[in-house]
Design a protein around this motif. Sequence first.
Motif, PDB file in Angstrom:
ATOM      1  N   ASN A   1       0.826  -1.199   0.000  1.00 27.27           N
ATOM      2  CA  ASN A   1       0.000   0.000   0.000  1.00 27.27           C
ATOM      3  C   ASN A   1       0.862   1.252   0.000  1.00 27.27           C
ATOM      4  O   ASN A   1       0.544   2.238  -0.672  1.00 27.27           O
ATOM      5  CB  ASN A   1      -0.946   0.002   1.212  1.00 27.27           C
ATOM      6  N   GLY A   2       1.974   1.196   0.726  1.00 30.98           N
ATOM      7  CA  GLY A   2       2.901   2.318   0.715  1.00 30.98           C
ATOM      8  C   GLY A   2       3.467   2.566  -0.675  1.00 30.98           C
ATOM      9  O   GLY A   2       3.608   3.720  -1.108  1.00 30.98           O
ATOM     10  N   MET A   3       3.783   1.483  -1.383  1.00 32.35           N
ATOM     11  CA  MET A   3       4.260   1.635  -2.761  1.00 32.35           C
ATOM     12  C   MET A   3       3.185   2.254  -3.639  1.00 32.35           C
ATOM     13  O   MET A   3       3.461   3.143  -4.461  1.00 32.35           O
ATOM     14  CB  MET A   3       4.701   0.278  -3.317  1.00 32.35           C
ATOM     15  N   LEU A   4       1.933   1.806  -3.461  1.00 34.73           N
ATOM     16  CA  LEU A   4       0.828   2.355  -4.245  1.00 34.73           C
ATOM     17  C   LEU A   4       0.672   3.849  -3.986  1.00 34.73           C
ATOM     18  O   LEU A   4       0.489   4.637  -4.925  1.00 34.73           O
ATOM     19  CB  LEU A   4      -0.471   1.618  -3.899  1.00 34.73           C
ATOM     20  N   GLN A   5       0.744   4.236  -2.732  1.00 38.96           N
ATOM     21  CA  GLN A   5       0.638   5.656  -2.383  1.00 38.96           C
ATOM     22  C   GLN A   5       1.714   6.472  -3.094  1.00 38.96           C
ATOM     23  O   GLN A   5       1.439   7.550  -3.639  1.00 38.96           O
ATOM     24  CB  GLN A   5       0.744   5.828  -0.874  1.00 38.96           C
ATOM     25  N   LEU A   6       2.926   5.957  -3.089  1.00 41.46           N
ATOM     26  CA  LEU A   6       4.031   6.679  -3.726  1.00 41.46           C
ATOM     27  C   LEU A   6       3.851   6.755  -5.242  1.00 41.46           C
ATOM     28  O   LEU A   6       4.145   7.787  -5.858  1.00 41.46           O
ATOM     29  CB  LEU A   6       5.365   6.013  -3.387  1.00 41.46           C
ATOM     30  N   VAL A   7       3.377   5.676  -5.846  1.00 39.02           N
ATOM     31  CA  VAL A   7       3.145   5.680  -7.295  1.00 39.02           C
ATOM     32  C   VAL A   7       2.103   6.733  -7.666  1.00 39.02           C
ATOM     33  O   VAL A   7       2.300   7.544  -8.587  1.00 39.02           O
ATOM     34  CB  VAL A   7       2.700   4.276  -7.783  1.00 39.02           C
ATOM     35  N   VAL A   8       0.979   6.751  -6.934  1.00 40.99           N
ATOM     36  CA  VAL A   8      -0.075   7.734  -7.215  1.00 40.99           C
ATOM     37  C   VAL A   8       0.441   9.144  -6.971  1.00 40.99           C
ATOM     38  O   VAL A   8       0.244  10.052  -7.794  1.00 40.99           O
ATOM     39  CB  VAL A   8      -1.316   7.462  -6.343  1.00 40.99           C
ATOM     40  N   TRP A   9       1.118   9.339  -5.856  1.00 40.19           N
ATOM     41  CA  TRP A   9       1.646  10.650  -5.487  1.00 40.19           C
ATOM     42  C   TRP A   9       2.605  11.172  -6.565  1.00 40.19           C
ATOM     43  O   TRP A   9       2.500  12.320  -7.000  1.00 40.19           O
ATOM     44  CB  TRP A   9       2.382  10.510  -4.157  1.00 40.19           C
ATOM     45  N   SER A  10       3.519  10.318  -7.007  1.00 36.24           N
ATOM     46  CA  SER A  10       4.500  10.725  -8.018  1.00 36.24           C
ATOM     47  C   SER A  10       3.834  10.998  -9.366  1.00 36.24           C
ATOM     48  O   SER A  10       4.211  11.931 -10.077  1.00 36.24           O
ATOM     49  CB  SER A  10       5.570   9.638  -8.173  1.00 36.24           C
ATOM     50  N   ALA A  11       2.837  10.185  -9.715  1.00 36.88           N
ATOM     51  CA  ALA A  11       2.134  10.390 -10.986  1.00 36.88           C
ATOM     52  C   ALA A  11       1.326  11.687 -10.971  1.00 36.88           C
ATOM     53  O   ALA A  11       1.264  12.404 -11.980  1.00 36.88           O
ATOM     54  CB  ALA A  11       1.226   9.202 -11.275  1.00 36.88           C
ATOM     55  N   LEU A  12       0.706  12.002  -9.839  1.00 36.77           N
ATOM     56  CA  LEU A  12      -0.012  13.276  -9.724  1.00 36.77           C
ATOM     57  C   LEU A  12       0.956  14.443  -9.825  1.00 36.77           C
ATOM     58  O   LEU A  12       0.673  15.458 -10.475  1.00 36.77           O
ATOM     59  CB  LEU A  12      -0.780  13.333  -8.395  1.00 36.77           C
TER      60      LEU A  12
END
Length: 200
Positions: A127-138
């Motif tokens: 979930n932490g990886m998912l958060q970072l992926v979304v955050w970086s993509a935004l």
Amino acid sequence: MSKILEALKTRRSYYGISNESTISDDQIVDIVQEAVKHTPTSFNSQTSRAVVLLGEHHHKLWDITKEELRKITKSEEAFAATSEKMASFYNGYGTVLFFEDEQVIKGLQEQFAAYADNFPIWANQSNGMLQLVVWSALEEAGLGASLQHYNPLIDEEVKSTWNIPSHWKLIAQMPFGKPTMQPSEKQYQPVEDRVKVFNK
């Protein structure tokens, strides 16, 4: 530098955000869907879940959070600062809610008993990886975001308001919008103290 590392380098916590977006709602949803689909999970378990709140749904979340915090704040003076912080999130364009599906995790624990204690840990890592992926993509799309953790305080009201399955556990909230101010300069500890290399 690779695009991935460049996105990580520029990603920051933005607390000054507006009710504007640099991309369409469909593009926002596409970012979250692609991130959920492609972010790795242990045993390919795909336990991560996400909810995208836009428009009045986004505002409702931060109204809920503000009222839940009001219940536990001891003084009006202390709540004034809390209210100001909630307003900064409320003023954004949307929020991504991150969840873990505990039903899937429980099934894995039963199926692979030897690793039972590890599955909740691995799920949080994913979930932490998912958060970072979304955050970086935004960030790459020109949107500023931050990561918040008002769970478990708001869990029940969130599940009730948006009919979220009871076995989805709320992990984090990510308000986002067009940046209205730049974050302060980030300070770094010497990377040599944090990374050791053995090559001979």
